[in-house]
Design an enzyme around this catalytic site. Sequence first.
Site, PDB file in Angstrom:
ATOM      1  N   CYS A 308      56.963   1.506  65.178  1.00 21.10           N
ATOM      2  CA  CYS A 308      56.749   0.083  65.437  1.00 21.10           C
ATOM      3  C   CYS A 308      57.573  -0.390  66.627  1.00 21.10           C
ATOM      4  O   CYS A 308      57.442  -1.535  67.067  1.00 21.10           O
ATOM      5  CB  CYS A 308      57.079  -0.744  64.198  1.00 21.10           C
ATOM      6  SG  CYS A 308      58.627  -0.287  63.414  1.00 21.10           S
ATOM      7  N   ARG A 338      60.737  13.384  63.504  1.00 21.50           N
ATOM      8  CA  ARG A 338      62.056  13.207  62.883  1.00 21.50           C
ATOM      9  C   ARG A 338      62.676  14.547  62.594  1.00 21.50           C
ATOM     10  O   ARG A 338      62.023  15.417  62.008  1.00 21.50           O
ATOM     11  CB  ARG A 338      61.926  12.489  61.544  1.00 21.50           C
ATOM     12  CG  ARG A 338      61.679  11.061  61.746  1.00 21.50           C
ATOM     13  CD  ARG A 338      61.803  10.322  60.453  1.00 21.50           C
ATOM     14  NE  ARG A 338      61.277   9.000  60.685  1.00 21.50           N
ATOM     15  CZ  ARG A 338      61.243   8.044  59.788  1.00 21.50           C
ATOM     16  NH1 ARG A 338      61.696   8.288  58.578  1.00 21.50           N
ATOM     17  NH2 ARG A 338      60.764   6.871  60.086  1.00 21.50           N
ATOM     18  N   GLU A 340      64.587  16.471  60.209  1.00 20.58           N
ATOM     19  CA  GLU A 340      64.908  16.262  58.798  1.00 20.58           C
ATOM     20  C   GLU A 340      65.902  17.303  58.303  1.00 20.58           C
ATOM     21  O   GLU A 340      66.138  17.420  57.095  1.00 20.58           O
ATOM     22  CB  GLU A 340      63.633  16.317  57.942  1.00 20.58           C
ATOM     23  CG  GLU A 340      62.635  15.200  58.235  1.00 20.58           C
ATOM     24  CD  GLU A 340      62.934  13.908  57.471  1.00 20.58           C
ATOM     25  OE1 GLU A 340      63.980  13.848  56.799  1.00 20.58           O
ATOM     26  OE2 GLU A 340      62.124  12.970  57.570  1.00 20.58           O
ATOM     27  N   ARG A 349      57.239  16.645  53.987  1.00 26.76           N
ATOM     28  CA  ARG A 349      58.420  16.256  54.761  1.00 26.76           C
ATOM     29  C   ARG A 349      58.476  17.175  55.964  1.00 26.76           C
ATOM     30  O   ARG A 349      58.885  18.313  55.872  1.00 26.76           O
ATOM     31  CB  ARG A 349      59.706  16.351  53.933  1.00 26.76           C
ATOM     32  CG  ARG A 349      60.937  15.867  54.711  1.00 26.76           C
ATOM     33  CD  ARG A 349      62.203  15.882  53.891  1.00 26.76           C
ATOM     34  NE  ARG A 349      62.124  14.970  52.753  1.00 26.76           N
ATOM     35  CZ  ARG A 349      62.321  13.654  52.826  1.00 26.76           C
ATOM     36  NH1 ARG A 349      62.620  13.089  53.972  1.00 26.76           N
ATOM     37  NH2 ARG A 349      62.229  12.921  51.752  1.00 26.76           N
ATOM     38  N   GLU A 357      50.814   2.921  61.305  1.00 26.90           N
ATOM     39  CA  GLU A 357      51.891   1.947  61.312  1.00 26.90           C
ATOM     40  C   GLU A 357      51.281   0.560  61.461  1.00 26.90           C
ATOM     41  O   GLU A 357      50.529   0.296  62.398  1.00 26.90           O
ATOM     42  CB  GLU A 357      52.869   2.259  62.462  1.00 26.90           C
ATOM     43  CG  GLU A 357      54.026   1.296  62.591  1.00 26.90           C
ATOM     44  CD  GLU A 357      55.094   1.444  61.498  1.00 26.90           C
ATOM     45  OE1 GLU A 357      55.009   2.390  60.676  1.00 26.90           O
ATOM     46  OE2 GLU A 357      55.999   0.598  61.470  1.00 26.90           O
ATOM     47  N   ASP A 420      59.159   0.149  48.675  1.00 33.04           N
ATOM     48  CA  ASP A 420      58.675   1.528  48.802  1.00 33.04           C
ATOM     49  C   ASP A 420      57.550   1.772  47.802  1.00 33.04           C
ATOM     50  O   ASP A 420      57.606   1.280  46.681  1.00 33.04           O
ATOM     51  CB  ASP A 420      59.801   2.516  48.438  1.00 33.04           C
ATOM     52  CG  ASP A 420      60.676   2.852  49.631  1.00 33.04           C
ATOM     53  OD1 ASP A 420      60.389   2.378  50.746  1.00 33.04           O
ATOM     54  OD2 ASP A 420      61.658   3.605  49.437  1.00 33.04           O
ATOM     55  N   GLU A 439      58.100   9.275  48.169  1.00 30.00           N
ATOM     56  CA  GLU A 439      57.798   8.019  48.877  1.00 30.00           C
ATOM     57  C   GLU A 439      56.603   8.264  49.786  1.00 30.00           C
ATOM     58  O   GLU A 439      56.651   9.110  50.675  1.00 30.00           O
ATOM     59  CB  GLU A 439      58.999   7.556  49.709  1.00 30.00           C
ATOM     60  CG  GLU A 439      58.637   6.307  50.508  1.00 30.00           C
ATOM     61  CD  GLU A 439      59.670   5.896  51.551  1.00 30.00           C
ATOM     62  OE1 GLU A 439      60.879   6.111  51.321  1.00 30.00           O
ATOM     63  OE2 GLU A 439      59.252   5.365  52.595  1.00 30.00           O
ATOM     64  N   ASN A 442      55.665   2.355  52.729  1.00 23.89           N
ATOM     65  CA  ASN A 442      56.524   1.207  52.450  1.00 23.89           C
ATOM     66  C   ASN A 442      56.091  -0.019  53.240  1.00 23.89           C
ATOM     67  O   ASN A 442      55.294   0.073  54.156  1.00 23.89           O
ATOM     68  CB  ASN A 442      57.992   1.539  52.706  1.00 23.89           C
ATOM     69  CG  ASN A 442      58.246   1.936  54.134  1.00 23.89           C
ATOM     70  OD1 ASN A 442      57.474   1.617  55.027  1.00 23.89           O
ATOM     71  ND2 ASN A 442      59.335   2.641  54.355  1.00 23.89           N
ATOM     72  N   CYS A 468      56.693  -4.679  59.071  1.00 22.10           N
ATOM     73  CA  CYS A 468      55.970  -3.452  59.383  1.00 22.10           C
ATOM     74  C   CYS A 468      55.758  -2.650  58.105  1.00 22.10           C
ATOM     75  O   CYS A 468      56.449  -2.856  57.104  1.00 22.10           O
ATOM     76  CB  CYS A 468      56.694  -2.605  60.432  1.00 22.10           C
ATOM     77  SG  CYS A 468      58.093  -1.672  59.813  1.00 22.10           S
ATOM     78  N   ARG A 475      51.654  12.420  53.442  1.00 17.68           N
ATOM     79  CA  ARG A 475      52.225  12.177  52.111  1.00 17.68           C
ATOM     80  C   ARG A 475      51.195  11.635  51.135  1.00 17.68           C
ATOM     81  O   ARG A 475      51.173  12.005  49.965  1.00 17.68           O
ATOM     82  CB  ARG A 475      53.405  11.227  52.221  1.00 17.68           C
ATOM     83  CG  ARG A 475      54.565  11.893  52.942  1.00 17.68           C
ATOM     84  CD  ARG A 475      55.852  11.274  52.536  1.00 17.68           C
ATOM     85  NE  ARG A 475      56.959  11.933  53.201  1.00 17.68           N
ATOM     86  CZ  ARG A 475      58.201  11.487  53.180  1.00 17.68           C
ATOM     87  NH1 ARG A 475      58.480  10.360  52.540  1.00 17.68           N
ATOM     88  NH2 ARG A 475      59.154  12.143  53.787  1.00 17.68           N
TER      89      ARG A 475
HETATM   90  P1  ATP Z   1      62.268   9.509  52.852  1.00 18.96           P
HETATM   91  O1  ATP Z   1      63.311   8.716  52.159  1.00 18.96           O
HETATM   92  O2  ATP Z   1      61.290  10.196  51.946  1.00 18.96           O
HETATM   93  O3  ATP Z   1      62.814  10.403  53.926  1.00 18.96           O
HETATM   94  P2  ATP Z   1      61.998   7.415  54.722  1.00 18.96           P
HETATM   95  O4  ATP Z   1      62.659   6.293  54.015  1.00 18.96           O
HETATM   96  O5  ATP Z   1      62.757   8.186  55.735  1.00 18.96           O
HETATM   97  O6  ATP Z   1      61.372   8.431  53.641  1.00 18.96           O
HETATM   98  P3  ATP Z   1      60.516   5.627  56.333  1.00 18.96           P
HETATM   99  O7  ATP Z   1      61.528   5.695  57.376  1.00 18.96           O
HETATM  100  O8  ATP Z   1      60.441   4.434  55.501  1.00 18.96           O
HETATM  101  O9  ATP Z   1      60.647   6.891  55.374  1.00 18.96           O
HETATM  102  O10 ATP Z   1      59.076   5.960  56.987  1.00 18.96           O
HETATM  103  C1  ATP Z   1      57.873   5.335  56.574  1.00 18.96           C
HETATM  104  C2  ATP Z   1      56.869   6.319  56.047  1.00 18.96           C
HETATM  105  O11 ATP Z   1      56.705   7.415  56.950  1.00 18.96           O
HETATM  106  C3  ATP Z   1      57.266   6.996  54.739  1.00 18.96           C
HETATM  107  O12 ATP Z   1      56.945   6.189  53.654  1.00 18.96           O
HETATM  108  C4  ATP Z   1      56.443   8.247  54.771  1.00 18.96           C
HETATM  109  O13 ATP Z   1      55.121   7.976  54.381  1.00 18.96           O
HETATM  110  C5  ATP Z   1      56.440   8.599  56.230  1.00 18.96           C
HETATM  111  N1  ATP Z   1      57.455   9.614  56.550  1.00 18.96           N
HETATM  112  C6  ATP Z   1      58.751   9.405  56.842  1.00 18.96           C
HETATM  113  N2  ATP Z   1      59.398  10.555  57.116  1.00 18.96           N
HETATM  114  C7  ATP Z   1      58.453  11.541  57.002  1.00 18.96           C
HETATM  115  C8  ATP Z   1      58.481  12.965  57.160  1.00 18.96           C
HETATM  116  N3  ATP Z   1      59.583  13.599  57.528  1.00 18.96           N
HETATM  117  N4  ATP Z   1      57.346  13.643  56.942  1.00 18.96           N
HETATM  118  C9  ATP Z   1      56.204  13.017  56.598  1.00 18.96           C
HETATM  119  N5  ATP Z   1      56.119  11.689  56.429  1.00 18.96           N
HETATM  120  C10 ATP Z   1      57.219  10.945  56.633  1.00 18.96           C
HETATM  121 ZN    ZN Z   2      58.157   0.142  61.224  1.00 20.20          ZN
HETATM  122 MG    MG Z   3      63.725   9.969  55.689  1.00 18.62          MG
END
Ligand code: ATP
Ligand code: ZN
Ligand code: MG
Length: 532
Positions: A308, A338, A340, A349, A357, A420, A439, A442, A468, A475
């Site tokens: 976003c 990201r 991770e 993940r 978005e 969430d 998750e 959100n 947003c 997921r």
């Molecule tokens: P988590 O706690 O599971 O790592 P997050 O809080 O980091 O999630 P947000 O930053 O809120 O996730 O990102 C928004 C959305 O993007 C998440 O709800 C999920 O659907 C998706 N998302 C985030 N990180 C990943 C990832 N590493 N792989 C796949 N989808 C992801």
């Molecule tokens: Zn956002």
């Molecule tokens: Mg995360």
Amino acid sequence: MYLVGTLEIVFNRPLTSEENIVQYIAQLIEFLNNDYLKRGARDPKEAATIKNYRIDESKIVLEIETGVKVRLDEASLRIRNVLASNLGRKYRLGIRSLLLRNPKVIIDGRTDVSIRIPIVKNIIQNENSTVIELVDLDESDIKKPLFLRFLRLLEEKEQRLKWGGKAEHWSLLKSSGIKISSPINVDPNKVLEDIGWIKRMSIGQWLYTPPLTHLLNALKKLFIDEVLKPLGFEEAIFPKMYPLEVGIKTGHLKGVINSMIFASLPKSFNISEFEDLIDYIYVMDEVSPEDLQKYLKPPSYFLCFAQCEPFYWFFENEILDDESLPIKWYDHSGPSYRWESGGIHGIERVIEFHRIEVVWLGKPEQVIEIRNELLNKYEYFMDKVLDLEWRMAWVTPWYYEQTGITQKVEMDIDRPGTIDFEAWLPYRGPRDDNKNWLEIGNISIHGTKFTESFRIKHNRGEILWTGCSGFGSERWLIALLAQKGLNPENWPKKFFEYVSASPFPRSIRTVTYPKTNEGKELLNKIISAFRW
Ligand code: ATP
Ligand code: ZN
Ligand code: MG
């Protein structure tokens, strides 16, 4: 946290020769201590106190101690103003200079802060406290946001410590209740890899072959048709690589720099400057990243993290009027990235993922209303359209909490914060263990977090908020497959309709792919149900 320092105020003439000035100053100090320095803090400990003072020729030297509400900088300026106006009026004295000597910040517990910050002189770690000694500050330093930002940084560090490393506070809002009576205990990630619909390219990064792409697209289209279009959201295409300044304004560079991926430009566009490297690659058929790095500039971009970011950037310094509001867009033009670290699993993940978005901008009541409409639609989508076992929770990231209220987090979903959506993954284990929930998406409202930092304004000065929502495509698909399995006959009607609206793509089958005989057999079994 408390702050101490010695404030030296130099006047244009010696004070000692003035009549009754000692008593008069005593009165002013009393007014400051009892009233003016206490304003703006409910607890006097959070305000400021002049502990001691003395008059020395043309100087007044004051020992000040303050809390976090009326801080050293603010207290110094208040003292200056009271003395300047009163002594000016009565004795025609003027202030020549202001100096805050030996300012110190004393924090409970151990806090690490970089000595590289220009105003930090020294840091002393005691058993139960940290003393940060700052350089002497003159009036212009005191007024600078540098000092303010530094104190804010310390407060944030203290806050983080109180949250004890917990990233967020979680409280259940609503759930579908138990929906699945006989869970499928199969990890769809494993099946998808075995039958060759997905192939891992590098850590957390996959190629989705046409069958899986078909499923992801069907699910995204269903979400867009059922949730976004009826609410009037319109599609935009956002960039996926952002200049560093954008990450400073969104706060991501401060908050999540450890999970961001950066991009570098080549040092030169002139290929002859790469000749050494190219010759090496030519003969050795390899390249070392260290070697390559010598030909690159330092990183100047970060890859799409929250997706976003460009929305706030677009409206930076723009002035909006009622006609233009609210603005409701969505983007699904490319991946997010990201790092991770160790948490990678299957496609749920990953380092490179895909997401729709959803972003909106408006007055607070508009932003809340849009969030509420989305919330209803999300619930309908999870519950009725996809028939998932789901729950939603109010999560407050620690940085949304104001100082002092971290212990008792009130739940008011109309305050900035996040909801969430989670789905149970039966293959991971029982539903009563939180770690078996994923998750999937959100919704957040940010208050003025971004409209402030990007200076997004309303023509009549009204407050603007943003919101947003992220729909992580992989997921949602994994959640659906984990709960419903891979047989389309068991899929929710609408999803099946979307998947079967066009011929199902061919699965890749070569001499060597899928990798195992079991995978090949499983593929045959699975795709026999994909004929329509
Ligand atoms: P988590 O706690 O599971 O790592 P997050 O809080 O980091 O999630 P947000 O930053 O809120 O996730 O990102 C928004 C959305 O993007 C998440 O709800 C999920 O659907 C998706 N998302 C985030 N990180 C990943 C990832 N590493 N792989 C796949 N989808 C992801
Ligand atoms: Zn956002
Ligand atoms: Mg995360």
